[in-house]
Design an enzyme around this catalytic site. Structure first.
Site, PDB file in Angstrom:
ATOM      1  N   GLY A   1     -21.511 -35.715  57.821  1.00 35.71           N
ATOM      2  CA  GLY A   1     -20.982 -36.683  56.865  1.00 35.71           C
ATOM      3  C   GLY A   1     -21.768 -37.979  56.807  1.00 35.71           C
ATOM      4  O   GLY A   1     -21.200 -39.037  56.543  1.00 35.71           O
ATOM      5  N   SER A   2     -23.104 -37.918  57.028  1.00 40.32           N
ATOM      6  CA  SER A   2     -23.873 -39.164  57.043  1.00 40.32           C
ATOM      7  C   SER A   2     -23.855 -39.840  55.679  1.00 40.32           C
ATOM      8  O   SER A   2     -23.797 -41.068  55.592  1.00 40.32           O
ATOM      9  CB  SER A   2     -25.305 -38.917  57.499  1.00 40.32           C
ATOM     10  OG  SER A   2     -25.982 -38.137  56.549  1.00 40.32           O
ATOM     11  N   SER A   3     -23.860 -39.067  54.598  1.00 38.93           N
ATOM     12  CA  SER A   3     -23.883 -39.703  53.273  1.00 38.93           C
ATOM     13  C   SER A   3     -22.561 -40.429  53.019  1.00 38.93           C
ATOM     14  O   SER A   3     -22.543 -41.528  52.456  1.00 38.93           O
ATOM     15  CB  SER A   3     -24.172 -38.682  52.170  1.00 38.93           C
ATOM     16  OG  SER A   3     -23.129 -37.748  52.086  1.00 38.93           O
ATOM     17  N   ALA A   4     -21.455 -39.817  53.445  1.00 38.74           N
ATOM     18  CA  ALA A   4     -20.155 -40.486  53.268  1.00 38.74           C
ATOM     19  C   ALA A   4     -20.088 -41.728  54.152  1.00 38.74           C
ATOM     20  O   ALA A   4     -19.563 -42.769  53.737  1.00 38.74           O
ATOM     21  CB  ALA A   4     -19.023 -39.528  53.617  1.00 38.74           C
TER      22      ALA A   4
ATOM     23  N   ASP B   1     -15.098 -35.940  53.333  1.00 43.15           N
ATOM     24  CA  ASP B   1     -16.043 -36.686  54.167  1.00 43.15           C
ATOM     25  C   ASP B   1     -15.810 -38.188  54.081  1.00 43.15           C
ATOM     26  O   ASP B   1     -15.803 -38.885  55.098  1.00 43.15           O
ATOM     27  CB  ASP B   1     -17.493 -36.390  53.744  1.00 43.15           C
ATOM     28  CG  ASP B   1     -17.914 -34.992  54.136  1.00 43.15           C
ATOM     29  OD1 ASP B   1     -17.046 -34.217  54.569  1.00 43.15           O
ATOM     30  OD2 ASP B   1     -19.111 -34.687  54.007  1.00 43.15           O
TER      31      ASP B   1
ATOM     32  N   PRO C   1     -27.572 -38.083  62.379  1.00 46.20           N
ATOM     33  CA  PRO C   1     -28.680 -37.381  61.731  1.00 46.20           C
ATOM     34  C   PRO C   1     -28.335 -37.042  60.276  1.00 46.20           C
ATOM     35  O   PRO C   1     -27.195 -36.694  59.977  1.00 46.20           O
ATOM     36  CB  PRO C   1     -28.833 -36.100  62.558  1.00 46.20           C
ATOM     37  CG  PRO C   1     -27.945 -36.237  63.734  1.00 46.20           C
ATOM     38  CD  PRO C   1     -26.997 -37.354  63.509  1.00 46.20           C
ATOM     39  N   VAL C   2     -29.342 -37.202  59.388  1.00 44.86           N
ATOM     40  CA  VAL C   2     -29.126 -36.942  57.954  1.00 44.86           C
ATOM     41  C   VAL C   2     -29.010 -35.449  57.705  1.00 44.86           C
ATOM     42  O   VAL C   2     -29.615 -34.646  58.420  1.00 44.86           O
ATOM     43  CB  VAL C   2     -30.335 -37.461  57.136  1.00 44.86           C
ATOM     44  CG1 VAL C   2     -30.120 -37.254  55.647  1.00 44.86           C
ATOM     45  CG2 VAL C   2     -30.571 -38.925  57.398  1.00 44.86           C
TER      46      VAL C   2
ATOM     47  N   GLY D   1     -24.456 -32.118  58.299  1.00 48.90           N
ATOM     48  CA  GLY D   1     -23.058 -31.672  58.224  1.00 48.90           C
ATOM     49  C   GLY D   1     -22.118 -32.631  58.928  1.00 48.90           C
ATOM     50  O   GLY D   1     -20.948 -32.312  59.133  1.00 48.90           O
TER      51      GLY D   1
HETATM   52  C1  MEV Z   1     -19.205 -30.680  53.463  1.00 47.56           C
HETATM   53  O1  MEV Z   1     -19.191 -31.487  54.632  1.00 47.56           O
HETATM   54  C2  MEV Z   1     -17.976 -29.831  53.416  1.00 47.56           C
HETATM   55  C3  MEV Z   1     -17.811 -28.954  52.187  1.00 47.56           C
HETATM   56  O2  MEV Z   1     -16.503 -28.372  52.266  1.00 47.56           O
HETATM   57  C4  MEV Z   1     -17.939 -29.722  50.907  1.00 47.56           C
HETATM   58  C5  MEV Z   1     -16.813 -30.728  50.685  1.00 47.56           C
HETATM   59  O3  MEV Z   1     -15.740 -30.618  51.290  1.00 47.56           O
HETATM   60  O4  MEV Z   1     -17.041 -31.601  49.842  1.00 47.56           O
HETATM   61  C6  MEV Z   1     -18.817 -27.823  52.167  1.00 47.56           C
END
Ligand code: MEV
Length: 296
Positions: free
Chosen positions: A86-89, A131, A80-81, A84
């Site tokens: 890491g879908s963009s990575a 990520d 899921p976008v 949290g």
């Molecule tokens: C994002 O998945 C995690 C954060 O710590 C940002 C990052 O590490 O780039 C909030």
């Protein structure tokens, strides 16, 4: 035609703190994003992964790699976008790997990671780089941003961890926004944040030992403590709290946000596979998405 894939991740400890150089602990999950590219006169995206900035991020990768060709870019996502996970990575890593496949570049993991980071900067402003590293490696890692560069150490998991990821489906603020809010709070309350950061440093040391030694009750307690710090920093939303408290009431060893927070996802350490299924069922009953995964 070139193809590549990248994995979802969950941060068990240290999100946000990692931006300031503290170590963080993450695990790769079994869900992934696949990218397929075919040369074309103009670039076009065919994607189930909807992110307004996606093309801009992928363009940053193409520019960094010195590639001028255009492509039809097909993205197939199980992640899921803006959750949290890491879908963009994962999509960035998958795209770099697809380009590497198309041009037979045989890029090393370090290079894949570095190019994927070019897109991460477009997506998130000042990301730590955690990520994109987890989107490549899977497994469990300790990640730390140091003045001399990024350090990644693999972490042995002493006993399999039954995880549940609760996805709120509501990302009320972007990662870039949350990173910037934490920064301005930290600047307004430097002394308070000093204590929170020192406590988190100690917590991570204990968490590394507990994971290696398979002391899962301690891992869970430390996750709960880490959630307390993140909540104090303002990155936990009501939806996150609903999931976290529901999981704890069903006997979860620990539960916290994972990733940037304020919506997004929560990671829960369950007592057993059966407990993980019960918790996942309750999260779904509350109207959220739940994914189970074993970290080992
Ligand atoms: C994002 O998945 C995690 C954060 O710590 C940002 C990052 O590490 O780039 C909030």
């Amino acid at each position: 035609m070139g193809r590549g894939a990248g994995c979802a991740k969950s941060i068990l400890f240290g999100e946000h703190f990692v931006v300031y150089g503290l170590p963080a602990i993450g695990v790769g999950l079994s869900k992934k994003i696949e990218v397929e590219i075919t040369k074309a006169p103009h670039t076009r995206l065919e994607s189930s992964h909807v992110d307004a900035n996606l093309l801009a991020g992928l363009d940053a990768i193409r520019n960094a790699m010195g590639i001028k060709d255009n492509f039809i870019i097909k993205v197939k996502s199980e992640i899921p976008v803006a959750s949290g996970l890491g879908s963009s990575a994962a999509v960035s890593v998958a795209f770099v790997r697809a380009l590497s496949d198309e041009y037979k570049l045989d890029l090393s993991e370090d290079k894949v990671c570095a190019y994927a980071f070019e897109a991460e900067k477009v997506f998130h402003g000042n990301p730590s780089g955690m990520d994109n590293n987890l989107a490549i490696c899977g497994g469990a890692i300790i990640f730390q941003k140091k003045p001399e560069g990024v350090s990644i150490t693999s972490l042995r998991i002493g006993k399999p961890m039954h995880l549940v990821i609760g996805v709120t489906g509501k990302k009320k603020k972007t990662t870039a926004q949350l990173i910037s809010e934490v920064k301005s709070k930290k600047e307004r309350y430097p002394e308070l944040f000093h204590f929170i950061f020192e406590a988190e440093k100690k917590l991570i040391e204990l968490a590394i030992k507990a994971i290696e030694q398979g002391k899962l009750e301690e891992v869970g307690e430390l996750m709960n403590l880490n959630q307390g710090f993140l909540s104090a920093m303002g990155v936990s939303s009501r939806e996150n709290k609903d999931i976290i408290y529901a999981a704890r009431e069903l006997g979860a060893l620990g539960a916290k946000i994972t990733g940037a927070g304020y919506g997004g996802s929560c990671v829960i350490l369950a007592k057993s596979e059966k407990n993980a299924e019960e918790i996942a069922g309750e999260i779904r009953r509350l109207g959220y998405v739940a994914i189970t995964s074993v970290a080992q």
